[in-house]
Design an enzyme around this catalytic site. Structure first.
Site, short mmCIF file in Angstrom:
data_model
loop_
_atom_site.label_atom_id
_atom_site.label_comp_id
_atom_site.label_asym_id
_atom_site.label_seq_id
_atom_site.Cartn_x
_atom_site.Cartn_y
_atom_site.Cartn_z
N TYR A 177 0.82 -1.22 0.00
CA TYR A 177 0.00 0.00 0.00
C TYR A 177 0.85 1.28 0.00
CZ TYR A 177 -3.58 -3.32 1.72
OH TYR A 177 -4.42 -4.39 1.89
N HIS A 213 1.05 -11.43 2.18
CA HIS A 213 -0.06 -10.74 1.52
C HIS A 213 -0.78 -11.61 0.50
CE1 HIS A 213 -1.44 -6.41 0.35
NE2 HIS A 213 -2.42 -7.26 0.25
N1 LIG Z 1 -5.43 -8.69 1.99
C1 LIG Z 1 -5.76 -8.14 0.84
O1 LIG Z 1 -5.35 -8.60 -0.24
C2 LIG Z 1 -6.66 -6.93 0.83
C3 LIG Z 1 -7.28 -6.55 -0.36
C4 LIG Z 1 -8.11 -5.43 -0.35
C5 LIG Z 1 -8.32 -4.74 0.84
N2 LIG Z 1 -7.68 -5.13 2.00
C6 LIG Z 1 -7.86 -4.38 3.27
O2 LIG Z 1 -9.23 -4.33 3.63
C7 LIG Z 1 -9.64 -2.98 3.79
C8 LIG Z 1 -11.11 -2.81 3.43
O3 LIG Z 1 -11.40 -3.28 2.14
P1 LIG Z 1 -11.74 -2.34 0.92
O4 LIG Z 1 -11.41 -0.94 1.28
O5 LIG Z 1 -11.11 -2.92 -0.26
O6 LIG Z 1 -13.30 -2.50 0.73
P2 LIG Z 1 -14.66 -2.04 1.45
O7 LIG Z 1 -14.43 -1.78 2.90
O8 LIG Z 1 -15.67 -3.06 1.04
O9 LIG Z 1 -15.08 -0.72 0.67
C9 LIG Z 1 -14.51 0.54 0.88
C10 LIG Z 1 -15.36 1.54 0.10
O10 LIG Z 1 -16.70 1.54 0.62
C11 LIG Z 1 -17.11 2.85 0.97
N3 LIG Z 1 -17.80 2.73 2.27
C12 LIG Z 1 -17.26 2.30 3.42
N4 LIG Z 1 -18.19 2.28 4.42
C13 LIG Z 1 -19.34 2.75 3.87
C14 LIG Z 1 -20.65 2.97 4.39
N5 LIG Z 1 -20.94 2.71 5.67
N6 LIG Z 1 -21.60 3.45 3.54
C15 LIG Z 1 -21.31 3.71 2.23
N7 LIG Z 1 -20.08 3.52 1.69
C16 LIG Z 1 -19.10 3.04 2.50
C17 LIG Z 1 -15.88 3.69 1.06
O11 LIG Z 1 -16.13 4.96 0.54
P3 LIG Z 1 -16.18 6.30 1.45
O12 LIG Z 1 -14.77 6.65 1.71
O13 LIG Z 1 -16.90 7.25 0.57
O14 LIG Z 1 -16.96 5.96 2.70
C18 LIG Z 1 -14.85 2.95 0.20
O15 LIG Z 1 -14.84 3.47 -1.10
C19 LIG Z 1 -8.65 -2.20 2.91
O16 LIG Z 1 -8.60 -0.84 3.26
C20 LIG Z 1 -7.37 -2.94 3.16
O17 LIG Z 1 -6.79 -2.53 4.40
C21 LIG Z 1 -6.88 -6.23 1.99
#
Ligand SMILES: NC(=O)c1ccc[n+]([C@@H]2O[C@H](COP(=O)([O-])OP(=O)(O)OC[C@H]3O[C@@H](n4cnc5c(N)ncnc54)[C@H](OP(=O)(O)O)[C@@H]3O)[C@@H](O)[C@H]2O)c1
Length: 272
Positions: free
Chosen positions: A44, A102
């Site tokens: 990241y 990862h």
């Molecule tokens: N291990 C891996 O390979 C891997 C892969 C991907 C992600 N991750 C980790 O998991 C974390 C979370 O996953 P993600 O960010 O990919 O997906 P996520 O949490 O499903 O989605 C994040 C998105 O949803 C929106 N959001 C969040 N809460 C909301 C709510 N209550 N209402 C409406 N919209 C909402 C956010 O926009 P707004 O900012 O507009 O709220 C953001 O654009 C990442 O930040 C990372 O640390 C790990």
């Protein structure tokens, strides 16, 4: 107890793809709301920003649970430990709470990188270790390679994807699943069911989806830049979905929607 199952740490705050002031603002808002678990990764390129925000957030280090993940390019004898030491320096800590691999390596041979992870643990660079994006078969194999507990397999997990095979492997191997993309980056909002169920409980669609994940026994990672969403995603401990509502949501897993598609990254395994 597995660090992931401590109540506060069940709701982790993800940092991808945030950097700089946007990340700082999000972490400050998350700390105010009560998040104490934070998820970053070498990939990241935000470990230094995350470390700075957490060092200055006013919460004692021992109350925080920090996760970082080793980039697959660093799965070699020469690079592994030095890359983790660089992560610790960027994060401004001596030891990370949870260190994950990862991705499985592109060739699918997981043993060498698991041995490197085990040796980083033996050197005291991490309090606990785990993996991410492993298949059920890899979880079973990992269990026979590593002689200390793997505290999680962090995977894509949300109500639009059936991950029952991984849950079964978790029960079998003792390696718990934790989630990323927990609201499928907003895709859940295309399904009325979540808002409809939420009305019964006075909760939003996102809160219903997150609560479903927790009731599956899976600790969460969520990410948002908006203080109201950051708060909403944390306020999911004061209601319980009925078994009927859990079953209605279980049915949406047949949608088969994936954020991380086969071939999208060189390390994506053949998903279960
Ligand atoms: N291990 C891996 O390979 C891997 C892969 C991907 C992600 N991750 C980790 O998991 C974390 C979370 O996953 P993600 O960010 O990919 O997906 P996520 O949490 O499903 O989605 C994040 C998105 O949803 C929106 N959001 C969040 N809460 C909301 C709510 N209550 N209402 C409406 N919209 C909402 C956010 O926009 P707004 O900012 O507009 O709220 C953001 O654009 C990442 O930040 C990372 O640390 C790990």
């Amino acid at each position: 107890m597995n660090i992931y199952f401590q109540k506060t740490f069940q709701r982790g705050f993800g940092t991808y793809p945030l950097k700089g002031n946007e990340l700082r603002g999000a972490i400050d808002a998350a700390i105010d709301v009560g998040y104490r678990a934070f998820d970053t990764a070498q990939m990241y390129a935000n470990e230094a920003d995350t470390g700075e925000a957490l060092a200055e957030c006013g919460v004692p280090r021992h109350e925080l649970c920090i996760t970082t993940k080793v980039h697959p390019d660093n799965y070699t004898e020469e690079k592994f430990v030095s890359s983790v030491e660089a992560s610790l320096e960027a994060l401004k800590i001596d030891c990370v709470d949870i260190l994950l691999l990862h991705w499985p390596p592109a060739n699918g041979e997981i043993a060498p990188s698991l041995r490197l992870l085990r040796s980083a643990f033996a050197k005291g660079l991490a309090t606990s270790i785990g993996v991410s994006n492993y298949t059920a078969a890899m979880m079973r194999e990992a269990r026979s390679i590593v002689d200390v507990p793997l505290v999680t397999n962090q995977v894509e997990f949300h109500p639009l994807l059936n991950q029952e095979k991984l849950l079964a492997a978790a029960a079998e191997t003792g390696i718990p699943i934790s989630s990323y993309a927990s609201i499928a980056r907003g895709e859940i909002f295309k399904h009325r069911l979540f808002a409809d169920i939420g009305e019964t409980y006075g909760k939003s669609a996102a809160q219903v989806a997150l609560r479903w994940i927790l009731q599956k026994g899976v600790p969460l990672n969520t990410m948002s830049t908006k203080p109201e969403n950051i708060r909403a995603n944390f306020e999911i401990m004061d209601f319980t979905l009925s078994s009927i509502d859990m079953s209605r949501i279980d049915a949406t897993t047949a949608t088969g929607y994936r954020i991380i598609k086969p071939g999208q990254l060189p390390w994506v395994p053949e998903w279960d």
